[in-house]
Structures are given as structure tokens and as C-alpha cells.
Design an enzyme around this catalytic site. Structure first.
Site, PDB file in Angstrom:
ATOM      1  N   ASP A 177       3.313  -4.602   6.903  1.00 40.04           N
ATOM      2  CA  ASP A 177       2.048  -4.854   7.579  1.00 40.04           C
ATOM      3  C   ASP A 177       0.971  -5.438   6.665  1.00 40.04           C
ATOM      4  O   ASP A 177       1.075  -5.410   5.448  1.00 40.04           O
ATOM      5  CB  ASP A 177       1.496  -3.538   8.133  1.00 40.04           C
ATOM      6  CG  ASP A 177       0.891  -2.668   7.022  1.00 40.04           C
ATOM      7  OD1 ASP A 177       1.605  -2.390   6.034  1.00 40.04           O
ATOM      8  OD2 ASP A 177      -0.294  -2.309   7.107  1.00 40.04           O
TER       9      ASP A 177
ATOM     10  N   VAL B 279       3.666 -10.404   1.812  1.00 43.37           N
ATOM     11  CA  VAL B 279       4.530 -10.719   2.950  1.00 43.37           C
ATOM     12  C   VAL B 279       4.366  -9.695   4.072  1.00 43.37           C
ATOM     13  O   VAL B 279       4.024  -8.533   3.833  1.00 43.37           O
ATOM     14  CB  VAL B 279       6.018 -10.800   2.529  1.00 43.37           C
ATOM     15  CG1 VAL B 279       6.259 -11.985   1.602  1.00 43.37           C
ATOM     16  CG2 VAL B 279       6.492  -9.513   1.866  1.00 43.37           C
TER      17      VAL B 279
ATOM     18  N   ASP C 299       6.679  -3.544  -5.142  1.00 47.00           N
ATOM     19  CA  ASP C 299       5.729  -4.529  -5.669  1.00 47.00           C
ATOM     20  C   ASP C 299       5.475  -4.194  -7.141  1.00 47.00           C
ATOM     21  O   ASP C 299       6.226  -4.602  -8.008  1.00 47.00           O
ATOM     22  CB  ASP C 299       4.468  -4.490  -4.799  1.00 47.00           C
ATOM     23  CG  ASP C 299       3.413  -5.498  -5.224  1.00 47.00           C
ATOM     24  OD1 ASP C 299       3.651  -6.247  -6.179  1.00 47.00           O
ATOM     25  OD2 ASP C 299       2.340  -5.554  -4.600  1.00 47.00           O
TER      26      ASP C 299
ATOM     27  N   LYS D  98       5.040   3.753   6.787  1.00 46.76           N
ATOM     28  CA  LYS D  98       5.687   3.348   8.020  1.00 46.76           C
ATOM     29  C   LYS D  98       6.566   2.123   7.795  1.00 46.76           C
ATOM     30  O   LYS D  98       7.434   1.824   8.612  1.00 46.76           O
ATOM     31  CB  LYS D  98       4.610   2.979   9.074  1.00 46.76           C
ATOM     32  CG  LYS D  98       3.626   4.090   9.352  1.00 46.76           C
ATOM     33  CD  LYS D  98       2.448   3.539  10.162  1.00 46.76           C
ATOM     34  CE  LYS D  98       1.362   4.566  10.253  1.00 46.76           C
ATOM     35  NZ  LYS D  98       0.098   3.988  10.758  1.00 46.76           N
ATOM     36  N   GLY D  99       6.302   1.418   6.706  1.00 48.91           N
ATOM     37  CA  GLY D  99       6.910   0.099   6.485  1.00 48.91           C
ATOM     38  C   GLY D  99       8.418   0.057   6.550  1.00 48.91           C
ATOM     39  O   GLY D  99       8.996  -0.943   6.965  1.00 48.91           O
TER      40      GLY D  99
ATOM     41  N   ARG E 124       3.728  -5.798  11.924  1.00 56.59           N
ATOM     42  CA  ARG E 124       4.976  -5.063  11.676  1.00 56.59           C
ATOM     43  C   ARG E 124       6.099  -5.469  12.620  1.00 56.59           C
ATOM     44  O   ARG E 124       7.262  -5.364  12.296  1.00 56.59           O
ATOM     45  CB  ARG E 124       4.760  -3.551  11.845  1.00 56.59           C
ATOM     46  CG  ARG E 124       3.875  -2.908  10.799  1.00 56.59           C
ATOM     47  CD  ARG E 124       4.004  -1.395  10.908  1.00 56.59           C
ATOM     48  NE  ARG E 124       2.907  -0.695  10.258  1.00 56.59           N
ATOM     49  CZ  ARG E 124       2.860  -0.402   8.960  1.00 56.59           C
ATOM     50  NH1 ARG E 124       3.828  -0.775   8.167  1.00 56.59           N
ATOM     51  NH2 ARG E 124       1.832   0.256   8.453  1.00 56.59           N
TER      52      ARG E 124
ATOM     53  N   GLU F 117      13.020   2.086   1.020  1.00 50.45           N
ATOM     54  CA  GLU F 117      11.700   1.458   0.984  1.00 50.45           C
ATOM     55  C   GLU F 117      11.771   0.039   1.533  1.00 50.45           C
ATOM     56  O   GLU F 117      12.827  -0.586   1.511  1.00 50.45           O
ATOM     57  CB  GLU F 117      11.192   1.405  -0.474  1.00 50.45           C
ATOM     58  CG  GLU F 117      10.069   2.373  -0.777  1.00 50.45           C
ATOM     59  CD  GLU F 117       8.739   2.008  -0.129  1.00 50.45           C
ATOM     60  OE1 GLU F 117       8.697   1.483   1.001  1.00 50.45           O
ATOM     61  OE2 GLU F 117       7.706   2.275  -0.769  1.00 50.45           O
ATOM     62  N   ASP F 118      10.652  -0.449   2.008  1.00 50.63           N
ATOM     63  CA  ASP F 118      10.594  -1.832   2.465  1.00 50.63           C
ATOM     64  C   ASP F 118      10.480  -2.803   1.295  1.00 50.63           C
ATOM     65  O   ASP F 118      11.187  -3.803   1.233  1.00 50.63           O
ATOM     66  CB  ASP F 118       9.425  -2.035   3.447  1.00 50.63           C
ATOM     67  CG  ASP F 118       8.113  -1.412   2.961  1.00 50.63           C
ATOM     68  OD1 ASP F 118       8.056  -0.886   1.817  1.00 50.63           O
ATOM     69  OD2 ASP F 118       7.127  -1.445   3.718  1.00 50.63           O
TER      70      ASP F 118
HETATM   71  P1  IMP Z   1       3.815  -0.808  -5.160  1.00 49.37           P
HETATM   72  O1  IMP Z   1       3.398   0.608  -5.431  1.00 49.37           O
HETATM   73  O2  IMP Z   1       2.880  -1.806  -5.783  1.00 49.37           O
HETATM   74  O3  IMP Z   1       5.251  -1.068  -5.550  1.00 49.37           O
HETATM   75  O4  IMP Z   1       3.638  -1.075  -3.622  1.00 49.37           O
HETATM   76  C1  IMP Z   1       4.540  -0.584  -2.716  1.00 49.37           C
HETATM   77  C2  IMP Z   1       3.981  -0.412  -1.330  1.00 49.37           C
HETATM   78  O5  IMP Z   1       2.884  -1.295  -1.078  1.00 49.37           O
HETATM   79  C3  IMP Z   1       5.070  -0.786  -0.355  1.00 49.37           C
HETATM   80  O6  IMP Z   1       5.760   0.365   0.055  1.00 49.37           O
HETATM   81  C4  IMP Z   1       4.307  -1.425   0.770  1.00 49.37           C
HETATM   82  O7  IMP Z   1       3.922  -0.432   1.687  1.00 49.37           O
HETATM   83  C5  IMP Z   1       3.083  -1.993   0.133  1.00 49.37           C
HETATM   84  N1  IMP Z   1       3.259  -3.413  -0.170  1.00 49.37           N
HETATM   85  C6  IMP Z   1       3.426  -3.994  -1.381  1.00 49.37           C
HETATM   86  N2  IMP Z   1       3.548  -5.318  -1.296  1.00 49.37           N
HETATM   87  C7  IMP Z   1       3.482  -5.599   0.025  1.00 49.37           C
HETATM   88  C8  IMP Z   1       3.561  -6.836   0.765  1.00 49.37           C
HETATM   89  O8  IMP Z   1       3.728  -7.954   0.240  1.00 49.37           O
HETATM   90  N3  IMP Z   1       3.434  -6.714   2.109  1.00 49.37           N
HETATM   91  C9  IMP Z   1       3.262  -5.525   2.741  1.00 49.37           C
HETATM   92  N4  IMP Z   1       3.189  -4.356   2.091  1.00 49.37           N
HETATM   93  C10 IMP Z   1       3.289  -4.394   0.742  1.00 49.37           C
HETATM   94 MG    MG Z   2       5.592   1.206   2.035  1.00 51.13          MG
END
Ligand code: IMP
Ligand code: MG
Length: 175
Positions: free
Chosen positions: A157, A151, A101, A41-42, A163, A97-98
Site C-alpha cells: 500500500d 511499489v 526494504d 497487512k501487506g 493493495r 513478508e511482502d
Molecule cells: P523496512 O523495515 O525498511 O524493511 O520496511 C519494511 C516494511 O515497510 C514492509 O513490510 C512494508 O510494509 C513497508 N514498505 C517498504 N517498502 C515499501 C514499498 O515500496 N511499498 C510498500 N510498502 C513498503
Molecule cells: Mg509490511
């Protein structure tokens, strides 16, 4: 308990970033039809703002995924909760994407989407955490590089909360 410790991006700063990402996309996809895929949803707040600065023909679709892991860490194992409504074969696709990470989620999504044979496939992410990418991600459109902290706000979220905040904040949690 968790608390908002610092505002790192104001709504005005976010707006400028979104506008500048949209300008790049407008230029790169001039006279092309694009399908924007939002990751629920982000990404919805970002996507809703981004699309209103685009002057190219766009179509919208969404994917919902859940990654196995704790609230603040992704494991990279992803389950599709909602798949695309339409085929993306032979179409120009931008995955919206939001935040990137570790990059595990987006690299899974990219592999999955690539297998459906789009004409082109790029990533547009509002935020990216510095020095965090476990998977090597080629993201063409990235708004802001942020420090390696959790964040919230502007769609992002923690436990489905925060959100609706207009600005983006660093969240700290005691546990
Ligand atoms: P990744 O797979 O570690 O790159 O994480 C990506 C997903 O984790 C993003 O699409 C977000 O939904 C969530 N996410 C990662 N870091 C954050 C953050 O700092 N705040 C909120 N959601 C996060
Ligand atoms: Mg996400």
C-alpha cells in the site's frame, strides 16, 4: 499527488514467483509441520496465494506491527499491535513478508521471534529492494529483487491504498 508510473511485475509473473517459492518450501519442509506467520497487512495477498501451493502441513498466525516513521520510510522502531495467538516454541516457523526494504522491520521481528525459541525460523519475502539493507538479513526465500523505488499493489500500500491491484507498480509522489 502520487501516480502509478510503471508496471514492474504482472500478475502472471508474480504467480510464477510465488509458485517457485512454494516449491522450494515444499522441498525443504517435506514431512514437517510449519507455522506461517504473516505480517499484516501487506503480506496477506502473497500469503494467501503462497499457502495454496504448499503441500505440507501448515498452521497460520499473524502479527501486526506499526513502525514509527513516515509513509514511505521505516525508522526501525517497531510496535506490536497484534501478537501471535499461539506459542512458536519448538516449531518450524516461516515469517512471510511482502517486501524487505531497509530490513529494519524484519530484523526486529526476527529477533523478537527468535527469543521465543522456535525449532527453526526462516524468512519468505516476495520482494527485496536492492542495495537497501541497513540490517544484515539472511532471507532464505526471496522472490524478486526490485530497484530501489516505492511499489504498490498485490497487498502493498501507500497510505492504505492500492493493495487490491493485481500487478505491482512503481508509485511516484510529488511531495
Ligand atoms: P523496512 O523495515 O525498511 O524493511 O520496511 C519494511 C516494511 O515497510 C514492509 O513490510 C512494508 O510494509 C513497508 N514498505 C517498504 N517498502 C515499501 C514499498 O515500496 N511499498 C510498500 N510498502 C513498503
Ligand atoms: Mg509490511
Amino acid at each position: 499527488m502520487e501516480k502509478l508510473v510503471k508496471k514492474i511485475l504482472t500478475d502472471q509473473e508474480i504467480k510464477e514467483q510465488v509458485k517457485s517459492l512454494a516449491q522450494k518450501i515444499n522441498k525443504d519442509y517435506k514431512n514437517k509441520d510449519v507455522i506461517l506467520i504473516g505480517v499484516l497487512k501487506g503480506a496477506i495477498v502473497f500469503l494467501a496465494d503462497l499457502m495454496r501451493y504448499l503441500d505440507i502441513n501448515i498452521d497460520l498466525d499473524f502479527m501486526a506491527i506499526s513502525s514509527y516513521g513516515s509513509e514511505t520510510k521505516t525508522s526501525g522502531v517497531v510496535r506490536i499491535l497484534k501478537d501471535l495467538d499461539e506459542s512458536i516454541a519448538n516449531r518450524h516457523v516461516i515469517l512471510v513478508e511482502d517486501i524487505i526494504d531497509t530490513g529494519l522491520t524484519i530484523s526486529y521481528l526476527m529477533r523478537n521471534l527468535r527469543s521465543r525459541k522456535p525449532k527453526s525460523l526462516e524468512i519468505c519475502s516476495l520482494l527485496r529492494k536492492k542495495d537497501k539493507q541497513k540490517a544484515t538479513i539472511e532471507a532464505k526465500y526471496v522472490g524478486v529483487e526490485i530497484p530501489n523505488c516505492y511499489v504498490v499493489g498485490y497487498g502493498l500500500d501507500y497510505n492504505q491504498q492500492y493493495r487490491q491491484l493485481q500487478d505491482i507498480f512503481i508509485l511516484e509522489s510529488d511531495d
